[in-house]
Write an enzyme that holds these catalytic residues in place. Structure first.
Site: not given
Length: 490
Positions: A256-257, A260, A286
Site C-alpha cells: 500500500h505505502e 504512494h 489513494e
C-alpha cells in the site's frame, strides 16, 4: 527575470523547506527519542511559521498580478492555478493560527499514542477538543462564509464537496452491505497460522516494495506504529509494521505505502519542489496505493507468486496457492480499518467521515465521540468494540488535525476501480505477468497514465484521461461482486 520566473524560484525554495518539514515528521514517527517530543513541537511550529510567512508573502500576490496567464504553456498555467489557490487559502489563515495548529498537533500526536497504548480515550479527549476547536477556526477562515467542512476537505481533494461524496458513498453502501452479508453466511476460508519472524517479514517487505517498482536508492523502509509514506522526488520514505502472528499486515501495508511512494518517485523531475511535483490529491494518491494493494497485490495471479516467496522465506505455510489466495482475501469481522478486507473497508471509512463531519459542525461533542463511534460500529458491523485502541483511538488522523482526509480513502477506492478496468483493457495478459512476479506492465501503465503528471491536471481530469471515462463507483462494485462472488461461490 520575468515575474513568472521570480515566482517559480521563490516557490521552489518554499517547496524545499516543506520537504524538510516533512522529514521532521518522518523522524518523529520512526527514530526520534521519546523525550524529544516537546522540543520537536517547537521546532515544527517554528518551521511552519516560516512556511506560512512565505506562502502569504505579499510578493507572491504581486508576481501573480504581473503574470499574463495567457502567455504561459500548459505547465505554466497549471503552476499558476496551484499557486493562486494556495496563496488565496494561506492568506485566509492567520500566521498565529497556523503555528498554533502545528504546535498543538505535534503534542497531540504524542498524547494520542500514549492514550492508544493505554486504551484510554479520556486521556486524549482534552487535546482533541483543542484540535477540533482550532480546525473549526481554520475551516471557517478558509470557507469565507461557505461550508466549513468542505473548506477542510479541499485541502485533500480540491474541488470535491461533502455532498458529492455522500452521494457517491450512498450508492456504494447498499451493495457493499448486501455483499458483506452474503459472504459472512458462507464458510470462512482456512486462515494462515504459525509465527513469522519480524526480520524475515521486513526482508520480504523490501523485496515486495522493489517488485512494485519502488526505487530503494531514493527511498528506505522503516517500522512505525502507523504505516505511512513521506517525501517526494529523490527522497521518498515508507514505513510498515510487523506482527509475528499476521505477516499479511506487514506485506499489504508495505505494498500500500509503495503505491504512494511510487507515485511520488515517478513525477516528472522538472516539476521538483513546485506544486506540480507532488500527487494532485489524496484521492488520486489513494487510488495508487489501493490498486497496488488490492486489484494487483490481492489478485489470484499475484498471490500465487507471493505464495512461493513466502514458502521460500518461512517454509511450509499449510496452504496451497488457492487456499492461500482465499486466506489473503478472507472477509471476516475486524475492528481495524487498515487491516480490513476490500468488501468492508469502505464501511470503516464512512463511519469516520460521518463522525468527523459531525465534530466539525458541532453536532457531536468530543466527549461523546467514543460512545458515538461504538454505537455506529455496532450498527454497521454487528458486534461491539472491545477497547479504545480497536475503536476511536486506532487512527492517527484526528490527532494530526487531518479532518477531511478520511473520505479520500473511499474516493481512492472508487478511482482504483476505474483504473483497474482501464488497465485490464490495456494489458490483456496482465494475470500471466503477475503470476510470474512481473508487475512492470501494470506499474508502468500507472506511471505513464497517472503518476508522471503530478499536479498537472485536476484530480478528476487525471482519472478521466487515464481511463477514457468519467469516474464512478460502478467499476469498483462490479469488480468486488465478481471477485468475491467467485471466491465465496455466491
Amino acid at each position: 527575470m520575468s515575474a513568472f520566473d521570480d515566482l517559480m524560484a521563490f516557490q521552489r525554495e518554499t517547496g524545499a523547506l516543506a520537504q524538510v518539514a516533512g522529514r521532521l515528521g518522518w523522524d518523529q514517527e520512526t527514530t526520534m527519542p521519546h523525550g524529544a517530543a516537546e522540543q520537536r513541537s517547537e521546532e515544527t511550529a517554528a518551521l511552519e511559521s516560516v512556511l506560512h510567512a512565505r506562502r502569504t508573502d505579499p510578493r507572491v500576490g504581486e508576481w501573480l498580478a504581473a503574470i499574463d496567464a495567457g502567455a504561459l504553456d500548459e505547465v505554466g498555467q497549471a503552476q499558476l492555478r496551484h499557486i493562486t489557490r494556495s496563496f488565496t487559502r494561506a492568506g485566509r489563515v492567520p500566521g498565529k493560527l497556523a503555528a498554533d495548529l502545528a504546535r498543538l498537533t505535534s503534542r497531540a500526536h504524542r498524547i494520542w499514542a500514549e492514550a492508544r497504548a493505554d486504551d484510554n480515550f479520556a486521556a486524549f479527549a482534552p487535546v482533541l477538543r483543542d484540535v477540533v476547536a482550532l480546525k473549526r477556526e481554520e475551516g471557517a477562515a478558509l470557507a469565507a462564509g461557505g461550508d466549513v467542512y468542505d473548506a477542510l476537505l479541499d485541502d485533500y481533494e480540491p474541488g470535491a464537496t461533502a455532498q458529492q461524496l455522500s452521494d457517491m458513498f450512498g450508492a456504494l453502501r447498499p451493495r457493499l452491505v448486501a455483499l458483506r452479508q452474503a459472504i459472512l453466511e458462507r464458510p470462512a476460508p482456512k486462515p494462515l497460522s504459525g509465527t513469522y519472524d519480524d526480520a524475515a517479514q521486513m526482508a520480504l517487505a523490501q523485496k515486495l516494495a522493489e517488485t512494485f517498482g519502488y526505487d530503494m536508492s531514493r527511498g528506505r523502509l522503516d517500522k512505525a506504529v502507523h504505516p505511512f509514506s513521506s517525501g517526494s522526488g529523490d527522497d521518498v520514505r515508507i514505513t510498515t509494521r510487523t506482527n509475528p502472528l499476521d505477516p499479511f499486515n506487514c506485506i499489504y501495508s508495505t505494498i500500500h505505502e509503495t503505491g504512494h511512494a511510487a507515485y511520488e518517485q515517478a513525477i516528472a523531475p522538472a516539476y521538483r519542489f513546485t506544486p506540480l511535483g507532488e500527487g494532485v490529491s489524496m484521492g488520486v494518491h489513494e487510488s495508487q496505493s489501493r490498486i497496488y494493494e488490492n486489484q494487483l497485490g490481492r489478485s489470484r495471479a499475484f498471490t500465487g507468486w507471493l505464495h512461493g516467496q513466502m514458502r521460500a522465506q518461512f517454509g511450509d505455510l499449510g496452504l496451497d496457492p488457492e487456499a492461500f489466495y482465499a486466506s489473503v482475501n478472507s472477509v471476516q469481522n475486524n475492528y481495524i480499518r487498515t487491516e480490513s478486507d476490500e468488501v468492508q473497508y469502505n464501511l470503516h471509512v464512512l463511519l469516520r467521515f460521518d463522525l468527523e463531519r459531525a465534530l466539525i459542525s458541532g453536532d457531536l461533542a468530543v466527549d461523546d465521540l467514543e460512545a458515538a463511534w461504538n454505537e455506529r460500529f455496532a450498527a454497521d458491523f454487528g458486534f461491539a468494540v472491545d477497547k479504545a485502541s480497536d475503536g476511536v483511538l486506532q487512527d492517527v488522523h484526528w490527532s494530526a488535525g487531518l479532518f477531511g482526509y478520511f473520505p479520500t480513502y473511499s474516493l481512492g477506492n472508487v478511482y482504483a476501480g476505474c483504473l483497474n478496468k482501464a488497465l485490464r483493457q490495456a494489458v490483456p495478459d496482465l494475470d500471466a505477468q503477475m503470476a510470474a512476479g512481473d508487475l512492470g506492465a501494470a506499474t508502468g501503465w500507472l506511471r505513464e497514465n497517472v503518476q508522471r503528471h503530478g499536479g498537472l491536471y485536476t484530480p478528476r481530469e487525471v482519472i478521466e484521461r487515464a481511463c477514457g471515462f468519467a469516474p464512478s463507483e460502478a467499476p469498483l462494485l462490479e469488480y468486488l461482486e465478481a471477485k468475491f462472488g467467485d471466491l465465496y461461490a455466491l
